[in-house]
Scaffold this active site. Structure first.
Site, PDB file in Angstrom:
ATOM      1  N   THR A   1      33.984  33.369  39.492  1.00 44.73           N
ATOM      2  CA  THR A   1      32.587  33.466  39.039  1.00 44.73           C
ATOM      3  C   THR A   1      32.562  33.674  37.531  1.00 44.73           C
ATOM      4  OG1 THR A   1      32.227  34.653  41.119  1.00 44.73           O
ATOM      5  CG2 THR A   1      30.345  34.473  39.616  1.00 44.73           C
TER       6      THR A   1
ATOM      7  N   GLU B   1      41.071  45.047  33.606  1.00 42.48           N
ATOM      8  CA  GLU B   1      39.604  44.999  33.733  1.00 42.48           C
ATOM      9  C   GLU B   1      39.000  46.391  33.618  1.00 42.48           C
ATOM     10  OE1 GLU B   1      39.043  41.021  36.516  1.00 42.48           O
ATOM     11  OE2 GLU B   1      39.202  42.957  37.484  1.00 42.48           O
TER      12      GLU B   1
HETATM   13  C1  5RP Z   1      39.743  39.974  39.368  1.00 41.27           C
HETATM   14  C2  5RP Z   1      38.413  40.440  39.806  1.00 41.27           C
HETATM   15  C3  5RP Z   1      37.391  39.407  40.041  1.00 41.27           C
HETATM   16  O1  5RP Z   1      36.361  39.560  39.118  1.00 41.27           O
HETATM   17  C4  5RP Z   1      36.876  39.562  41.432  1.00 41.27           C
HETATM   18  O2  5RP Z   1      37.964  39.436  42.324  1.00 41.27           O
HETATM   19  C5  5RP Z   1      35.832  38.489  41.778  1.00 41.27           C
HETATM   20  O3  5RP Z   1      36.430  37.242  41.695  1.00 41.27           O
HETATM   21  P1  5RP Z   1      35.679  35.919  42.127  1.00 41.27           P
HETATM   22  O4  5RP Z   1      34.506  35.783  41.220  1.00 41.27           O
HETATM   23  O5  5RP Z   1      36.716  34.851  41.961  1.00 41.27           O
HETATM   24  O6  5RP Z   1      35.248  36.089  43.568  1.00 41.27           O
HETATM   25  O7  5RP Z   1      38.149  41.602  39.966  1.00 41.27           O
HETATM   26  O8  5RP Z   1      40.666  41.028  39.292  1.00 41.27           O
END
Ligand code: 5RP
Length: 224
Positions: A30, A104
Site C-alpha cells: 500500500t 518503521e
Molecule cells: C511492513 C509493514 C507494512 O506496512 C504492512 O505489512 C502493510 O503492508 P501492505 O500494505 O503490503 O499490506 O508493516 O513491515
C-alpha cells in the site's frame, strides 16, 4: 483486500505534502502507491527529503529520485507515511507483515505526525487476528521460540523461499498467533522484556491520521 483501495489511499497522500518537509517513508504494497504519488510530485517540483525504513523502499525511492537522508542526519521527521496490517478504533495497530517493523518503529517514533494508508480490510474492532511479528536476534531464536510456545502464543518462524526470513538488521522474525489482544500495552512490555527480542509489531499511540481506501472512495480518520 483490494488493490484499488490501496491505490486510492496511497494517492491521497498528495493532500498532506508540502515543500520543505522531511518525510519518513514506510514499506509495503500500500505504501508503494503512496511513494509512487510522492515520486510524481517530486518530478513536478515538490521539494522534500526523506528517511526510508527498508532496503526495498531505498531502491524504490531512488528509482523515483526522492532524495534520501540517514536517520542520523535529522532531528525530527515532519510526517511519516506507512502502511499497516491492522488498526483498531483506538488507533492502535499491528505492523511488520513486510518485516520492516524495527526501522518503521524507529522512524515513526522520531516523527511529529504519522499517517497510515490502508485498504478497508485492515480496520478491525480489536487487533490480534493478524500474526504479530517479533524481531529476534539470531542467537536467541530457538530460546525465544520456546518461551513463546510455553506462553501459548502459537509461534511460527517466518520463512521466505524455504529459508528463514532475514530482516534488514540481520535478525529473524517469529510471528505469534494470538487471536484477540485484549491488552496490547501489557503485551508490548511482556514481549519486549524477553531477552533476545529486539522489537515487536505493536504500534500503540503512534498513528495520527488513517487514510482508508473504501470501495471507490477514501475515508480520512484523524485522532482527536
Ligand atoms: C511492513 C509493514 C507494512 O506496512 C504492512 O505489512 C502493510 O503492508 P501492505 O500494505 O503490503 O499490506 O508493516 O513491515
Amino acid at each position: 483486500m483490494s488493490d484499488k483501495e490501496k491505490e486510492l489511499a496511497g494517492a491521497k497522500v498528495s493532500d498532506f505534502l508540502s515543500d520543505g518537509m522531511i518525510l519518513g517513508l514506510g514499506t509495503g504494497t500500500t505504501f508503494f502507491y503512496a511513494l509512487k504519488k510522492i515520486g510524481e510530485m517530486v518530478k513536478e517540483g515538490l521539494q522534500i527529503k526523506a528517511v526510508s525504513t527498508s532496503s526495498a523502499t531505498d531502491k524504490l525511492a531512488e528509482s523515483y529520485n526522492v532524495p534520501l537522508l540517514s536517520i542520523d542526519d535529522v532531528d525530527e521527521i515532519d510526517l511519516t507515511i506507512d502502511g499497516a496490517d491492522e488498526v483498531d478504533s483506538n488507533f492502535n495497530g499491528i505492523k511488520g507483515g513486510g518485516g520492516a517493523l524495527l526501522f518503521e518503529k524507529i522512524v515513526a517514533k522520531s516523527s511529529k505526525k504519522n499517517l497510515w494508508v490502508l485498504d478497508s480490510s485492515k480496520i478491525v474492532d480489536k487487533i490480534g487476528d493478524f500474526p504479530l511479528p517479533i524481531e529476534v536476534v539470531p542467537f536467541a531464536l530457538g530460546n525465544v521460540f520456546k518461551r513463546l510456545d510455553k506462553l501459548g502464543y502459537n509461534p511460527e518462524i517466518r520463512m521466505n523461499k524455504g529459508k528463514k526470513f532475514l530482516t534488514d538488521s540481520g535478525n529473524y522474525i517469529i510471528d505469534v498467533n494470538l487471536g484477540i489482544i485484549d491488552d496490547p500495552y501489557k503485551m508490548e512490555v511482556e514481549l519486549n522484556i524477553i531477552p533476545g527480542v529486539v522489537e515487536n509489531g505493536l504500534f500503540l499511540d503512534i498513528v495520527d491520521i488513517v487514510v482508508v481506501g473504501k470501495g471507490d472512495g477514501v475515508e480520512i480518520i484523524r485522532k482527536e
